[in-house]
Design an enzyme around this catalytic site. Structure first.
Site, short mmCIF file in Angstrom:
data_model
loop_
_atom_site.label_atom_id
_atom_site.label_comp_id
_atom_site.label_asym_id
_atom_site.label_seq_id
_atom_site.Cartn_x
_atom_site.Cartn_y
_atom_site.Cartn_z
N ARG A 207 -1.44 -10.43 -9.21
CA ARG A 207 -2.37 -10.25 -8.08
C ARG A 207 -2.66 -11.63 -7.53
NH1 ARG A 207 -7.80 -6.67 -7.67
NH2 ARG A 207 -6.12 -5.17 -7.33
N HIS B 138 -0.51 -3.68 -1.12
CA HIS B 138 -1.06 -3.21 -2.39
C HIS B 138 -0.28 -1.93 -2.77
CE1 HIS B 138 -3.66 -2.77 -5.67
NE2 HIS B 138 -4.83 -2.58 -5.09
N GLN C 176 -1.50 0.73 -5.33
CA GLN C 176 -2.60 1.54 -4.80
C GLN C 176 -2.04 2.66 -3.91
OE1 GLN C 176 -6.08 1.10 -5.35
NE2 GLN C 176 -6.04 3.13 -4.46
N ASP D 252 -11.32 1.15 3.59
CA ASP D 252 -11.33 0.05 2.62
C ASP D 252 -12.44 -0.90 3.10
OD1 ASP D 252 -10.73 -1.93 0.77
OD2 ASP D 252 -8.72 -2.35 1.51
N CYS E 100 -9.89 2.96 -1.81
CA CYS E 100 -9.24 2.33 -2.97
C CYS E 100 -10.26 1.85 -3.99
CB CYS E 100 -8.38 1.16 -2.51
SG CYS E 100 -9.33 -0.08 -1.60
N ARG F 274 -4.55 5.86 -10.64
CA ARG F 274 -3.95 4.54 -10.79
C ARG F 274 -3.27 4.43 -12.16
NH1 ARG F 274 -5.41 0.09 -7.80
NH2 ARG F 274 -3.68 -0.75 -9.01
N1 NVA Z 1 -8.36 -4.78 0.67
C1 NVA Z 1 -9.09 -5.01 -0.55
C2 NVA Z 1 -8.56 -4.15 -1.65
C3 NVA Z 1 -9.24 -4.29 -2.96
C4 NVA Z 1 -8.67 -3.40 -4.00
C5 NVA Z 1 -8.99 -6.49 -0.91
O1 NVA Z 1 -7.92 -7.07 -0.79
O2 NVA Z 1 -10.00 -7.06 -1.31
N1 CP Z 2 -8.35 -0.59 -6.06
C1 CP Z 2 -8.19 -1.74 -6.75
O1 CP Z 2 -7.14 -2.39 -6.73
O2 CP Z 2 -9.28 -2.07 -7.50
P1 CP Z 2 -9.48 -3.41 -8.33
O3 CP Z 2 -9.67 -4.53 -7.34
O4 CP Z 2 -10.70 -3.16 -9.16
O5 CP Z 2 -8.25 -3.65 -9.16
#
Ligand code: NVA
Ligand code: CP
Length: 310
Positions: free
Chosen positions: A105, A132, A135, A228, A269, A298
């Protein structure tokens, strides 16, 4: 026979509709019978490299690897030598000698591409600024589970069109025949290259892709309403500008969901910023909100992905 062994999963664009459906079907089997995969990761090591916070992704991936018989090693970039300037390429060359796969990540999608270039083991995108994919796999699985079909389902995404989640949904929906409408303020539209890829996919699958400004227009006849956060991780400096652009029009509230089909489902998400992109009444609606199943999925879908790629 669909064989996905040793592939990287950086974006769903690299996978065919047939391969994506295979992942969903295998996820369904594993949800019904969690032990069905056996222990294909016995004796295997998976590194989880995280540059950003996570609850769902980190835990679902660790549990998935463990349930499949493998061992997960969590590595925060801030506690590794990456923090002190060791290159991505050198890190990949070294970890390659220890582990059988990596999920990462990271802030920049190019980080993943660079890592994958120097690694001989599967590299999985656990969220980047652009995509993502894990997801979106869980999301489409949830839609399929709730609606019993994908083709012809209408998904309305309301909010930040440039979010990683929106981009991956655009790719996944257009490949699998789901009609997707994104409602966003113009400066927060999906990236041009993502729209272009989605339109090409949609042409092949016979689905529709649209980007509009008006959330009410987007949710008309929608089967799924998705949102989101307005301020994704890494975008904190733009928080004020973003909130001014999105609020109050793009908040998913009771008035907006009323326009959708009567049996619409609400998806997010998570984590949610309650009261910002969605109100409690919608998020907690026991009849329409699918968010907890979506989060659970997930895990099942992560197990499917690991057991198919490794
Ligand atoms: N779009 C959000 C998703 C978090 C799971 C982010 O990147 O923070
Ligand atoms: N939806 C998702 O990726 O959640 P986290 O940021 O908690 O991993």
């Amino acid at each position: 026979m669909v064989n996905m062994k040793n592939r990287d999963l950086l974006t769903l664009q690299d996978f065919s509709a047939e391969e994506l459906l295979h992942i969903l079907e295998w996820s369904k089997e594993l949800k019904k019978n969690p032990g069905k995969a056996g222990r294909p990761l016995e004796g295997r090591q998976v590194a989880l490299i995280f540059e950003k916070p996570s609850t769902r992704t980190r835990v679902s991936l660790e549990v998935a690897v463990n349930q499949l018989g493998g061992n997960a090693i969590y590595l925060s970039t801030s506690e590794s030598q990456l923090k002190r300037g060791e290159t991505i390429a050198d890190t990949a060359r070294v970890l390659d000698r220890y582990v059988d796969a990596v999920a990462a990540r990271v802030s920049s999608h190019t980080w993943l591409e660079e890592y994958a270039l120097h690694s001989r083991k599967p590299v999985i995108n656990a969220l980047s600024d652009l995509y993502h994919p894990l997801q979106a796999i869980a999301d489409l699985f949830t839609v399929w589970e709730r609606k019993g079909r994908l083709r012809g389902v209408k998904l309305a995404y309301v909010g930040d069109g440039g979010a990683n989640t929106c981009h991956s949904l655009l790719i996944a929906c257009s490949k699998l025949g789901v009609d997707m409408v994104v409602a966003c303020p113009e400066p927060f539209s999906p990236r041009r290259e993502v729209i272009k890829a989605a339109l090409t996919n949609a042409y092949r699958s016979g689905s529709k892709v649209e980007v509009v400004k008006d959330p009410r227009k987007a949710v008309e006849e929608a089967d799924v309403i998705y949102t989101d956060v307005f301020v994704s991780m890494g975008k904190e400096a733009e928080a004020e500008e973003r909130k001014a652009a999105f609020l109050p029009n793009y908040r998913v509230d009771e008035k907006l969901v009323h326009i959708a089909k009567e049996d619409y489902i609400f998806m997010h998400c998570l984590p949610a910023h309650r009261g910002e992109e969605v109100v409690d009444e919608v998020l907690d609606d026991p009849e329409h909100s699918a968010v907890w199943d979506q989060a659970e999925n997930r895990l099942h879908t992560a197990k499917a992905v690991f057991s198919l790629l490794l």
